[in-house]
Design an enzyme around this catalytic site. Structure first.
Site, PDB file in Angstrom:
ATOM      1  N   GLY A   1      -7.205   5.215   5.318  1.00  0.00           N
ATOM      2  CA  GLY A   1      -6.599   6.104   4.343  1.00  0.00           C
ATOM      3  C   GLY A   1      -7.048   7.546   4.526  1.00  0.00           C
TER       4      GLY A   1
ATOM      5  CD  GLU B   1     -10.302  -5.423   6.980  1.00  0.00           C
ATOM      6  OE1 GLU B   1      -9.284  -5.955   7.468  1.00  0.00           O
ATOM      7  OE2 GLU B   1     -10.374  -5.064   5.797  1.00  0.00           O
TER       8      GLU B   1
ATOM      9  CG  ASP C   1     -14.227  -1.819   6.064  1.00  0.00           C
ATOM     10  OD1 ASP C   1     -14.576  -0.630   6.188  1.00  0.00           O
ATOM     11  OD2 ASP C   1     -13.095  -2.163   5.670  1.00  0.00           O
TER      12      ASP C   1
ATOM     13  CE1 TYR D   1      -7.100   3.888  -0.562  1.00  0.00           C
ATOM     14  CE2 TYR D   1      -6.605   1.574  -0.945  1.00  0.00           C
ATOM     15  CZ  TYR D   1      -6.861   2.616  -0.075  1.00  0.00           C
ATOM     16  OH  TYR D   1      -6.900   2.395   1.279  1.00  0.00           O
TER      17      TYR D   1
ATOM     18  CB  SER E   1      -6.086  -1.507   1.287  1.00  0.00           C
ATOM     19  OG  SER E   1      -5.994  -0.318   2.015  1.00  0.00           O
TER      20      SER E   1
ATOM     21  CG  ASN F   1      -7.835   0.271   8.017  1.00  0.00           C
ATOM     22  OD1 ASN F   1      -6.874   0.695   8.642  1.00  0.00           O
ATOM     23  ND2 ASN F   1      -7.839   0.152   6.707  1.00  0.00           N
TER      24      ASN F   1
ATOM     25  NE  ARG G   1     -12.885   1.778   5.988  1.00  0.00           N
ATOM     26  CZ  ARG G   1     -11.665   1.505   5.531  1.00  0.00           C
ATOM     27  NH1 ARG G   1     -10.742   2.441   5.464  1.00  0.00           N
ATOM     28  NH2 ARG G   1     -11.355   0.273   5.164  1.00  0.00           N
TER      29      ARG G   1
ATOM     30  CD  GLU H   1      -2.594  -1.414   2.506  1.00  0.00           C
ATOM     31  OE1 GLU H   1      -3.445  -0.592   2.863  1.00  0.00           O
ATOM     32  OE2 GLU H   1      -2.269  -2.396   3.191  1.00  0.00           O
TER      33      GLU H   1
END
Length: 322
Positions: free
Chosen positions: A282, A276, A260, A219, A145, A278, A258, A19
């Site tokens: 980002g 998950e 998900d 992305y 990601s 994070n 964050r 990443e």
């Protein structure tokens, strides 16, 4: 620090993980936002001499804009702890647990967080047969990601069983997490910390224009529609917000996180599952945390400043308590 609102911030970005390009975009965005508010910024592209470079810069605080290993797995956090340098986002123990999908489940499921079942499998075993009934998902245990995620269906061109020459994460990782595929909608909710504790910002629905919400869809501009706020029944929206805060708190996240979700909209609240959390979301122009912050009235520079201020507040409190 020269005054309560002016800091010298070292923005740590780049590194050598998959990443890296995303981290560079996040870091540059953060650096420009801080500079726009009058803060002094030192940009540091992560390399093996990073400790010496941070020591030479002598910042008030490090903004950790790294993604993946070693910036997200506790390695950098431990280094900064030893150096006594304040830094943004979660600490060592939380980072070690949250980047490991199996450890995350072991911690969250006993606390009542609904997560898909599944198990760790050796990649070699996939060439002999499926670990779960199709459709199922395969993902690396320690990546973020959506790096290396594959959905295995009866219609997929991986073969049955999966062929050795079929491109997929089984060629890159020795072990994978196999989970049942949950049909339905992709949702996510960001949490930020403040003096009054963590709060969830909003729920976003992610609608990839083709395929699923993988690394490229996350992305690449124009590949995914972000619906913020998501058009959801009230009970589902509230469940997402509450679960995001519960995961953030249970894992011991700091600064921002964050969480998900997948939601099978035919099953109501029973169809909502956490995938998950994070700990290093980002901060690029396409990223979800800035988007949700804007929805609640917090522009990008204000968000970045809030994350830095929280890191300094927590460091000062821990120093006073210690």
């Amino acid at each position: 620090m020269t005054d309560a609102r002016t800091w010298h911030v070292a923005v740590l970005m780049g590194g050598w993980a998959n990443e890296r390009p995303v981290s560079l975009m996040s870091g540059e965005g953060v650096a420009k936002a801080l500079e726009s508010r009058g803060h002094r910024v030192t940009r540091i592209d992560m390399d093996r001499d990073v400790a010496a470079r941070i020591a030479e810069a002598a910042p008030d605080v490090v903004f950790n804009a790294l993604h993946g290993v070693p910036g997200e797995d506790g390695t950098v956090q431990g280094m900064l702890d030893l150096m006594g340098v304040p830094y943004t986002h979660s600490g060592l123990a939380t980072s070690v647990i949250a980047i490991d999908k199996e450890l995350t489940k072991l911690l969250l499921v006993p606390k009542g967080v609904p997560m898909p079942g599944g198990r760790i499998v050796a990649s070699e075993s996939l060439y002999d047969g499926d670990p779960l009934p199709r459709p199922y998902v395969l993902k690396p245990v320690n990546e973020g990601s959506s790096v290396g995620v594959a959905i295995v269906t009866d219609e997929s061109n991986y073969g049955n069983p999966i062929r050795r020459d079929a491109a997929g994460p089984w060629q890159e990782f020795r072990q994978l997490l196999a989970e049942p595929f949950i049909r339905g909608r992709e949702l996510t909710s960001a949490v930020i910390d403040g003096p009054d504790g963590p709060r969830a910002l909003a729920v976003t629905e992610l609608k990839p224009k083709s395929g699923f919400y993988d690394f490229d869809a996350k992305y690449t501009d124009g590949m995914t529609d972000h619906i913020c706020p998501a058009q959801l029944p009230e009970e589902i929206e509230q469940a997402c917000l509450q679960l995001a805060v519960r995961c953030h708190t249970a894992l011991g996240c700091k600064g921002t996180s964050r969480t998900d979700f997948r939601w099978d909209d035919e099953q109501g609240v029973d169809g909502l599952f956490v995938l998950e959390t994070n700990t290093q979301p980002g901060m690029t122009p396409l990223s979800l945390v800035p988007e949700q912050a804007a929805h609640v009235g917090m522009d990008y520079p204000t968000l970045v400043e809030a994350i830095v201020a929280e890191a300094l507040r927590v460091h000062a409190k821990e120093g006073a308590d210690g």
